[in-house]
Motif scaffolding. Structure first.
Motif, PDB file in Angstrom:
ATOM      1  N   SER A 299       0.826  -1.208   0.000  1.00  0.00           N
ATOM      2  CA  SER A 299       0.000   0.000   0.000  1.00  0.00           C
ATOM      3  C   SER A 299       0.861   1.258   0.000  1.00  0.00           C
ATOM      4  O   SER A 299       0.586   2.219  -0.724  1.00  0.00           O
ATOM      5  CB  SER A 299      -0.918  -0.001   1.228  1.00  0.00           C
ATOM      6  N   LEU A 300       1.914   1.251   0.789  1.00  0.00           N
ATOM      7  CA  LEU A 300       2.796   2.412   0.863  1.00  0.00           C
ATOM      8  C   LEU A 300       3.475   2.679  -0.471  1.00  0.00           C
ATOM      9  O   LEU A 300       3.815   3.816  -0.793  1.00  0.00           O
ATOM     10  CB  LEU A 300       3.845   2.193   1.953  1.00  0.00           C
ATOM     11  N   ASN A 301       3.655   1.633  -1.269  1.00  0.00           N
ATOM     12  CA  ASN A 301       4.321   1.771  -2.563  1.00  0.00           C
ATOM     13  C   ASN A 301       3.396   2.286  -3.658  1.00  0.00           C
ATOM     14  O   ASN A 301       3.886   2.738  -4.704  1.00  0.00           O
ATOM     15  CB  ASN A 301       4.905   0.428  -3.013  1.00  0.00           C
ATOM     16  N   GLY A 302       2.079   2.227  -3.447  1.00  0.00           N
ATOM     17  CA  GLY A 302       1.225   2.622  -4.563  1.00  0.00           C
ATOM     18  C   GLY A 302      -0.100   3.258  -4.231  1.00  0.00           C
ATOM     19  O   GLY A 302      -0.643   4.010  -5.045  1.00  0.00           O
ATOM     20  N   ALA A 303      -0.656   2.965  -3.077  1.00  0.00           N
ATOM     21  CA  ALA A 303      -1.988   3.486  -2.761  1.00  0.00           C
ATOM     22  C   ALA A 303      -1.980   5.011  -2.676  1.00  0.00           C
ATOM     23  O   ALA A 303      -1.003   5.610  -2.224  1.00  0.00           O
ATOM     24  CB  ALA A 303      -2.489   2.895  -1.444  1.00  0.00           C
TER      25      ALA A 303
ATOM     26  N   GLY B 103     -15.984   2.533  -6.768  1.00  0.00           N
ATOM     27  CA  GLY B 103     -15.033   1.937  -7.700  1.00  0.00           C
ATOM     28  C   GLY B 103     -13.585   2.065  -7.252  1.00  0.00           C
ATOM     29  O   GLY B 103     -12.658   1.943  -8.058  1.00  0.00           O
ATOM     30  N   ILE B 104     -13.385   2.299  -5.964  1.00  0.00           N
ATOM     31  CA  ILE B 104     -12.042   2.483  -5.398  1.00  0.00           C
ATOM     32  C   ILE B 104     -11.667   1.248  -4.598  1.00  0.00           C
ATOM     33  O   ILE B 104     -12.484   0.685  -3.881  1.00  0.00           O
ATOM     34  CB  ILE B 104     -12.019   3.734  -4.493  1.00  0.00           C
ATOM     35  N   ASP B 105     -10.418   0.836  -4.719  1.00  0.00           N
ATOM     36  CA  ASP B 105      -9.940  -0.355  -4.014  1.00  0.00           C
ATOM     37  C   ASP B 105      -9.335   0.021  -2.670  1.00  0.00           C
ATOM     38  O   ASP B 105      -8.957   1.172  -2.431  1.00  0.00           O
ATOM     39  CB  ASP B 105      -8.919  -1.101  -4.878  1.00  0.00           C
ATOM     40  N   SER B 106      -9.226  -0.983  -1.809  1.00  0.00           N
ATOM     41  CA  SER B 106      -8.742  -0.723  -0.453  1.00  0.00           C
ATOM     42  C   SER B 106      -8.057  -1.959   0.105  1.00  0.00           C
ATOM     43  O   SER B 106      -8.158  -3.053  -0.444  1.00  0.00           O
ATOM     44  CB  SER B 106      -9.898  -0.333   0.469  1.00  0.00           C
ATOM     45  N   CYS B 107      -7.379  -1.747   1.221  1.00  0.00           N
ATOM     46  CA  CYS B 107      -6.765  -2.866   1.942  1.00  0.00           C
ATOM     47  C   CYS B 107      -6.687  -2.511   3.426  1.00  0.00           C
ATOM     48  O   CYS B 107      -6.068  -1.505   3.793  1.00  0.00           O
ATOM     49  CB  CYS B 107      -5.364  -3.177   1.414  1.00  0.00           C
ATOM     50  N   ALA B 108      -7.351  -3.304   4.255  1.00  0.00           N
ATOM     51  CA  ALA B 108      -7.226  -3.126   5.700  1.00  0.00           C
ATOM     52  C   ALA B 108      -5.868  -3.667   6.128  1.00  0.00           C
ATOM     53  O   ALA B 108      -5.429  -4.720   5.653  1.00  0.00           O
ATOM     54  CB  ALA B 108      -8.345  -3.861   6.417  1.00  0.00           C
ATOM     55  N   ILE B 109      -5.205  -2.963   7.041  1.00  0.00           N
ATOM     56  CA  ILE B 109      -3.819  -3.307   7.393  1.00  0.00           C
ATOM     57  C   ILE B 109      -3.675  -3.493   8.900  1.00  0.00           C
ATOM     58  O   ILE B 109      -3.878  -2.560   9.677  1.00  0.00           O
ATOM     59  CB  ILE B 109      -2.856  -2.200   6.911  1.00  0.00           C
TER      60      ILE B 109
ATOM     61  N   VAL C  34      -5.869   0.325  13.727  1.00  0.00           N
ATOM     62  CA  VAL C  34      -5.738  -0.364  12.439  1.00  0.00           C
ATOM     63  C   VAL C  34      -5.421   0.692  11.392  1.00  0.00           C
ATOM     64  O   VAL C  34      -5.576   1.890  11.631  1.00  0.00           O
ATOM     65  CB  VAL C  34      -7.056  -1.124  12.094  1.00  0.00           C
ATOM     66  N   MET C  35      -4.965   0.259  10.228  1.00  0.00           N
ATOM     67  CA  MET C  35      -4.730   1.174   9.113  1.00  0.00           C
ATOM     68  C   MET C  35      -5.496   0.669   7.903  1.00  0.00           C
ATOM     69  O   MET C  35      -5.877  -0.504   7.833  1.00  0.00           O
ATOM     70  CB  MET C  35      -3.239   1.281   8.796  1.00  0.00           C
ATOM     71  N   VAL C  36      -5.700   1.548   6.944  1.00  0.00           N
ATOM     72  CA  VAL C  36      -6.381   1.151   5.713  1.00  0.00           C
ATOM     73  C   VAL C  36      -5.868   2.025   4.569  1.00  0.00           C
ATOM     74  O   VAL C  36      -5.543   3.197   4.769  1.00  0.00           O
ATOM     75  CB  VAL C  36      -7.914   1.283   5.855  1.00  0.00           C
ATOM     76  N   SER C  37      -5.748   1.421   3.399  1.00  0.00           N
ATOM     77  CA  SER C  37      -5.265   2.155   2.233  1.00  0.00           C
ATOM     78  C   SER C  37      -6.341   2.210   1.161  1.00  0.00           C
ATOM     79  O   SER C  37      -7.217   1.341   1.092  1.00  0.00           O
ATOM     80  CB  SER C  37      -4.009   1.486   1.661  1.00  0.00           C
ATOM     81  N   PHE C  38      -6.259   3.247   0.323  1.00  0.00           N
ATOM     82  CA  PHE C  38      -7.222   3.428  -0.763  1.00  0.00           C
ATOM     83  C   PHE C  38      -6.487   3.804  -2.046  1.00  0.00           C
ATOM     84  O   PHE C  38      -5.539   4.586  -2.029  1.00  0.00           O
ATOM     85  CB  PHE C  38      -8.235   4.517  -0.417  1.00  0.00           C
TER      86      PHE C  38
END
Length: 224
Positions: free
Chosen positions: A79-83, A164-170, A197-201
């Motif tokens: 996530s840090l590399n692209g979100a 239409g946005i992607d995510s990832c709970a971290i 917790v963290m989350v990326s979009f």
């Protein structure tokens, strides 16, 4: 059942099927400020136990800090590399019926009169002391608050998927090191909040894997 209702039901399920834990984000497509505002607003408006909203959201945009996070957040590297966005969700510490946070929430924010406030206070005391046994130690109190943040987390990811946005709970991070880093940067008062917790979009740069879940019959039992 109206056709409109049937279409809405279908759309809801399609949104949940679209959402998955994105592992590779595109660096070429960015989440708009308008969409991000909607996602954050869904978190702010989320339900929480007793309506206490025991959360705070840190939007991590500083590139140097995002790079530093890779050292103690291995689960967030993709996530840090692209979100587009990384959101750090904090949970409030030490909420009790006698805490200033509880009083502020009901007296200053919700503007409850004294008699109603006392009713809420007594109900919350019963929840903590008798029903949930939350006063055993500081960690049980924090974990209770952290549970509330996951409601906001789920709503954010669902709203993102709807847009239409992607995510990832971290959860793949060293909590102690992340908290120390944020504290050292004067972004976190460890007496008040802890990292939940963290989350990326962002937008996927990969094929979505097949969604596999347990059968409904294995997770639902109807008591009649």
């Amino acid at each position: 059942m109206s056709k409109d209702t049937e279409l809405k039901r279908k759309e809801i399920i399609e949104v949940f099927n679209r959402r998955y834990a994105c592992k590779k984000f595109s660096t070429k497509k960015r989440v708009s400020d308008e969409d991000l505002k909607t996602i954050i607003e869904s978190a702010r408006l989320s339900p929480s136990s007793f309506g206490l909203e025991p959360w705070k959201f840190l939007l991590l945009r500083n590139e140097k800090m995002r790079e530093d996070f890779k050292e103690f957040s291995t689960g967030a590297i993709n996530s840090l590399n692209g979100a587009t966005e990384i959101v750090i969700i904090l949970a409030k510490k030490g909420i009790t019926a006698d805490s200033e946070f509880f009083r502020h929430s009901y007296k200053d924010v919700k503007k409850l009169p004294d008699d109603v406030f006392e009713i809420k206070k007594n109900s919350f005391s019963m929840l903590q002391e008798e029903n949930m046994k939350l006063l055993e130690n500081e960690r049980t109190l924090f974990d209770w608050a952290s549970k509330q943040t996951y409601i906001a987390l789920g709503n954010m990811m669902t709203v993102a998927a709807y847009l239409g946005i992607d995510s990832c709970a971290i959860e793949g991070f060293n909590k102690e090191k992340v908290e120390k880093y944020l504290s050292d940067m004067e972004l976190l008062d460890l007496n008040e909040y802890g990292v939940s917790v963290m989350v990326s979009f962002g937008y996927r740069d990969e094929e979505q894997p097949k969604k596999i879940r347990r059968e409904l019959k294995d997770v639902l039992e109807i008591i009649e």
